[in-house]
Design a protein around this motif. Sequence first.
Motif, mmCIF file in Angstrom:
data_model
loop_
_atom_site.group_PDB
_atom_site.id
_atom_site.type_symbol
_atom_site.label_atom_id
_atom_site.label_comp_id
_atom_site.label_asym_id
_atom_site.label_seq_id
_atom_site.Cartn_x
_atom_site.Cartn_y
_atom_site.Cartn_z
ATOM 1 N N ARG A 146 37.798 55.663 62.309
ATOM 2 C CA ARG A 146 38.313 54.783 63.361
ATOM 3 C C ARG A 146 39.813 54.969 63.540
ATOM 4 O O ARG A 146 40.316 54.996 64.671
ATOM 5 C CB ARG A 146 37.995 53.320 63.042
ATOM 6 N N ARG A 147 40.535 55.088 62.439
ATOM 7 C CA ARG A 147 41.985 55.284 62.525
ATOM 8 C C ARG A 147 42.328 56.608 63.191
ATOM 9 O O ARG A 147 43.246 56.680 64.004
ATOM 10 C CB ARG A 147 42.620 55.218 61.139
ATOM 11 N N ARG A 148 41.591 57.673 62.830
ATOM 12 C CA ARG A 148 41.834 58.976 63.456
ATOM 13 C C ARG A 148 41.529 58.925 64.946
ATOM 14 O O ARG A 148 42.264 59.464 65.769
ATOM 15 C CB ARG A 148 41.018 60.078 62.771
ATOM 16 N N ALA A 149 40.439 58.256 65.309
ATOM 17 C CA ALA A 149 40.065 58.139 66.718
ATOM 18 C C ALA A 149 41.125 57.342 67.480
ATOM 19 O O ALA A 149 41.498 57.699 68.594
ATOM 20 C CB ALA A 149 38.693 57.482 66.860
ATOM 21 N N ALA A 150 41.612 56.267 66.867
ATOM 22 C CA ALA A 150 42.646 55.458 67.519
ATOM 23 C C ALA A 150 43.927 56.251 67.677
ATOM 24 O O ALA A 150 44.599 56.186 68.717
ATOM 25 C CB ALA A 150 42.905 54.191 66.723
ATOM 26 N N ALA A 151 44.282 57.020 66.652
ATOM 27 C CA ALA A 151 45.495 57.849 66.715
ATOM 28 C C ALA A 151 45.344 58.916 67.781
ATOM 29 O O ALA A 151 46.290 59.200 68.536
ATOM 30 C CB ALA A 151 45.787 58.473 65.363
ATOM 31 N N ALA A 152 44.178 59.510 67.885
ATOM 32 C CA ALA A 152 43.941 60.548 68.895
ATOM 33 C C ALA A 152 44.019 59.947 70.296
ATOM 34 O O ALA A 152 44.571 60.553 71.212
ATOM 35 C CB ALA A 152 42.587 61.215 68.674
ATOM 36 N N GLY A 153 43.514 58.739 70.458
ATOM 37 C CA GLY A 153 43.584 58.061 71.751
ATOM 38 C C GLY A 153 45.011 57.697 72.125
ATOM 39 O O GLY A 153 45.393 57.736 73.286
ATOM 40 N N ALA A 154 45.823 57.370 71.140
ATOM 41 C CA ALA A 154 47.222 57.019 71.391
ATOM 42 C C ALA A 154 48.055 58.225 71.785
ATOM 43 O O ALA A 154 49.071 58.103 72.463
ATOM 44 C CB ALA A 154 47.821 56.351 70.164
ATOM 45 N N LEU A 155 47.617 59.410 71.386
ATOM 46 C CA LEU A 155 48.357 60.623 71.694
ATOM 47 C C LEU A 155 48.116 61.112 73.115
ATOM 48 O O LEU A 155 48.836 61.944 73.616
ATOM 49 C CB LEU A 155 47.993 61.737 70.705
ATOM 50 N N ARG A 156 47.090 60.619 73.741
ATOM 51 C CA ARG A 156 46.747 61.077 75.107
ATOM 52 C C ARG A 156 47.654 60.493 76.149
ATOM 53 O O ARG A 156 48.290 59.594 76.171
ATOM 54 C CB ARG A 156 45.305 60.710 75.433
#
Length: 111
Positions: free
Chosen positions: A101-111
């Motif tokens: 979940r943290r990786r997915a959230a971080a990836a979403g924040a980078l977009r």
Amino acid sequence: MQPGEAALAKVWAEVLNLPVAQLGRDANFFDLGGHSLRLVALQAALKQRLGLQVPLVELFAHTTIAALARHLGAREQPAASAALQTAGDDAARQREALMRRRRAAAAGALR
């Protein structure tokens, strides 16, 4: 800590009202603020949370997380080892899900 020790540490932390991070595997229950009434509470929590029936005399004899985990693993009660392993496996799965979940959230924040 081993997976079974982590499961025990969670229960100890709840009974002692301490953060799990403050509990070392070789820390003594009584040195952490435990006393006989809290040991009775620990006995009840072990039964409720992990399905372990541990006589008070055994809790008095094994006053560290490491010693208690070793003792429970050596007892002729396969359910004890299975419960500790299952609890440890559950904790590992929860950590993995949190990291995803943290990786997915971080990836979403980078977009």
